[in-house]
Design a protein around this motif. Structure first.
Motif: not given
Length: 88
Positions: A18-19, A21, A57
């Motif tokens: 989901i990301a 970073v 997730d």
């Protein structure tokens, strides 16, 4: 299902991330430490410096030595030879 190479031949399911970073900020460092404490950390750096942190997730945290920008390209199909599509 699309599998994406995150370095050293390690593959992850692109639809579960989901990301992506940078590992430099304090909140991300805390998330990594908490995931390590809960046994939810997957370290795919092979001992190299962590350059990107992926959040799945399932609340798993995945570390990679590849830069976040490079991983983003792979997830978006910019490096089609690095991703493998598998029909399940």
């Amino acid at each position: 299902m699309k599998l994406v190479n995150i370095g050293f031949g390690n593959m992850i399911n692109a639809s579960r991330v989901i990301a992506i970073v940078s590992p430099e900020s304090a909140p991300v460092k805390r998330m990594v430490q908490e995931a390590k404490d809960k046994s939810m950390l997957i370290d795919a750096t092979h001992g190299r410096k962590t350059r990107a942190v992926m959040i799945a997730d399932s609340d798993h945290i995945i570390l990679s030595y590849l830069q976040a920008e490079k991983l983003g390209e792979r997830f978006n199909g910019g490096a089609s030879d690095e991703g493998v599509s598998v029909d399940v």
